[in-house]
Design a protein around this motif. Structure first.
Motif, PDB file in Angstrom:
ATOM      1  N   ILE A 127      33.457  36.962  -2.180  1.00  8.74           N
ATOM      2  CA  ILE A 127      33.481  37.469  -0.812  1.00  8.74           C
ATOM      3  C   ILE A 127      33.947  38.930  -0.785  1.00  8.74           C
ATOM      4  O   ILE A 127      33.351  39.787  -0.121  1.00  8.74           O
ATOM      5  CB  ILE A 127      34.409  36.606   0.062  1.00  8.74           C
ATOM      6  N   ILE A 128      35.016  39.224  -1.537  1.00 12.40           N
ATOM      7  CA  ILE A 128      35.556  40.589  -1.573  1.00 12.40           C
ATOM      8  C   ILE A 128      34.549  41.561  -2.178  1.00 12.40           C
ATOM      9  O   ILE A 128      34.250  42.628  -1.610  1.00 12.40           O
ATOM     10  CB  ILE A 128      36.878  40.623  -2.358  1.00 12.40           C
ATOM     11  N   LEU A 129      33.998  41.193  -3.343  1.00 13.36           N
ATOM     12  CA  LEU A 129      33.075  42.087  -4.035  1.00 13.36           C
ATOM     13  C   LEU A 129      31.762  42.250  -3.272  1.00 13.36           C
ATOM     14  O   LEU A 129      31.173  43.331  -3.251  1.00 13.36           O
ATOM     15  CB  LEU A 129      32.803  41.556  -5.446  1.00 13.36           C
ATOM     16  N   PHE A 130      31.313  41.165  -2.642  1.00 15.09           N
ATOM     17  CA  PHE A 130      30.068  41.232  -1.876  1.00 15.09           C
ATOM     18  C   PHE A 130      30.222  42.186  -0.699  1.00 15.09           C
ATOM     19  O   PHE A 130      29.288  42.933  -0.364  1.00 15.09           O
ATOM     20  CB  PHE A 130      29.684  39.830  -1.384  1.00 15.09           C
ATOM     21  N   GLU A 131      31.381  42.177  -0.073  1.00 10.75           N
ATOM     22  CA  GLU A 131      31.626  43.089   1.046  1.00 10.75           C
ATOM     23  C   GLU A 131      31.631  44.538   0.576  1.00 10.75           C
ATOM     24  O   GLU A 131      31.048  45.423   1.213  1.00 10.75           O
ATOM     25  CB  GLU A 131      32.957  42.742   1.720  1.00 10.75           C
ATOM     26  N   VAL A 132      32.271  44.797  -0.572  1.00 10.80           N
ATOM     27  CA  VAL A 132      32.323  46.161  -1.101  1.00 10.80           C
ATOM     28  C   VAL A 132      30.919  46.654  -1.457  1.00 10.80           C
ATOM     29  O   VAL A 132      30.517  47.770  -1.087  1.00 10.80           O
ATOM     30  CB  VAL A 132      33.239  46.223  -2.342  1.00 10.80           C
ATOM     31  N   VAL A 133      30.150  45.818  -2.147  1.00 11.49           N
ATOM     32  CA  VAL A 133      28.797  46.206  -2.545  1.00 11.49           C
ATOM     33  C   VAL A 133      27.900  46.374  -1.312  1.00 11.49           C
ATOM     34  O   VAL A 133      27.052  47.269  -1.266  1.00 11.49           O
ATOM     35  CB  VAL A 133      28.208  45.156  -3.514  1.00 11.49           C
ATOM     36  N   SER A 134      28.101  45.544  -0.297  1.00 10.16           N
ATOM     37  CA  SER A 134      27.314  45.655   0.934  1.00 10.16           C
ATOM     38  C   SER A 134      27.577  46.983   1.625  1.00 10.16           C
ATOM     39  O   SER A 134      26.673  47.601   2.191  1.00 10.16           O
ATOM     40  CB  SER A 134      27.644  44.500   1.879  1.00 10.16           C
ATOM     41  N   ARG A 135      28.827  47.435   1.598  1.00 11.77           N
ATOM     42  CA  ARG A 135      29.149  48.742   2.196  1.00 11.77           C
ATOM     43  C   ARG A 135      28.499  49.882   1.405  1.00 11.77           C
ATOM     44  O   ARG A 135      28.061  50.878   1.982  1.00 11.77           O
ATOM     45  CB  ARG A 135      30.658  48.921   2.275  1.00 11.77           C
ATOM     46  N   LEU A 136      28.439  49.732   0.085  1.00  7.32           N
ATOM     47  CA  LEU A 136      27.734  50.733  -0.717  1.00  7.32           C
ATOM     48  C   LEU A 136      26.259  50.789  -0.328  1.00  7.32           C
ATOM     49  O   LEU A 136      25.666  51.869  -0.211  1.00  7.32           O
ATOM     50  CB  LEU A 136      27.856  50.391  -2.211  1.00  7.32           C
ATOM     51  N   PHE A 137      25.669  49.619  -0.111  1.00  6.70           N
ATOM     52  CA  PHE A 137      24.273  49.552   0.324  1.00  6.70           C
ATOM     53  C   PHE A 137      24.101  50.235   1.677  1.00  6.70           C
ATOM     54  O   PHE A 137      23.152  50.998   1.894  1.00  6.70           O
ATOM     55  CB  PHE A 137      23.844  48.078   0.406  1.00  6.70           C
TER      56      PHE A 137
END
Length: 263
Positions: A175-185
């Protein structure tokens, strides 16, 4: 004659999506995938077939993990002195599933090309030129991304079944990493919109800047995922040393974590 609907969302819609810096990144990513899915695939059974392709692509790696679990169980039993007759059924299942995963992987890769060819012909889209090439690339990447997302969820469930506490830690990290990567996207989408607007205004943007932006976003995401992998491996070692996870399951969980990190 009705105007052909563009596969790209309007700039106004993209700005609306990107203007809120506090918007949850996962929401932006999910909306983008949903819009692409709706624009690429007409309503009807084709959407259902796409979901079948996605599910097949996601469950193949998980089946391979199950095959690995069977393999480690067979080896562990053999080392404990079990007779060949006692593990014969497991060996048959192991080889059958191993062959099945290879055939399924081949079929999924080949059929998705035929699937999009049929969909594009139904929609009356061009079969040649730069636009057609872009649509094909977008369609194939849509299957890949949806498969990876589904695969991530299924692997996480697989890990939680083998080791519930370790699985809970894994879900939290996802959940944490997916949120970070989503913000990069999300930020990369904003950058690409800016480059298009500069091009329309006849402002020359060096190719170096465009490539550097994309590569940096991708590599930062990979680096962050690697940090998550290190945390998972450290947790797995602690769980194994303290006897919460068996040796056979430790090997399978290690491979599952590696496969999950690769998505």
């Amino acid at each position: 004659m009705a105007k052909k609907r563009s596969l790209l969302p309007s700039r106004k819609a993209l700005r609306k999506l990107l203007r809120d810096p506090w918007q949850i990144g996962i929401i932006a990513l999910v909306r983008s995938l949903r819009n692409t899915y709706q624009l690429m695939i007409p309503k009807g059974k084709d959407r259902g077939m796409l979901l079948i392709l996605v599910a097949l692509g996601a469950f193949i790696p998980v089946t391979e993990l199950f095959v690995t679990k069977l393999f480690t169980d067979v080896i562990t039993q053999e080392r404990k002195g079990a007779e060949l007759a006692d593990i014969a059924v497991q060996l048959v299942i192991f080889f059958a599933l191993f062959l099945l995963t290879r055939v399924a992987h081949y079929a999924q890769r080949i059929y998705r090309v035929q699937f999009f060819d049929t969909v594009f012909k139904k929609a009356g889209r061009s079969s040649g030129g730069a636009t057609a090439s872009w649509e094909w690339a977008l369609g194939l990447e849509l299957v890949n991304v949806l498969s990876f997302a589904t695969q991530l969820l299924v692997i996480a469930i697989f890990i939680a079944v083998l080791a519930p506490i370790y699985g809970a830690l894994n879900f939290l990290l996802i959940i944490i990493l997916f949120e970070v990567v989503s913000r990069l996207f999300k930020h990369q989408m904003a950058a690409q919109i800016r480059y298009v607007e500069q091009r329309d205004k006849k402002v020359v943007v060096p190719a170096y800047d465009k490539l550097r932006s994309r590569i940096m976003s991708a590599e930062v995401g990979t680096l962050i995922a690697s940090v998550g992998m290190v945390i998972l491996l450290a947790g797995l070692i602690l769980f194994s040393i303290n006897g919460y996870v068996s040796i056979a399951n430790t090997v399978v969980l290690f491979l599952a974590a590696r496969l999950q990190n690769g998505t």
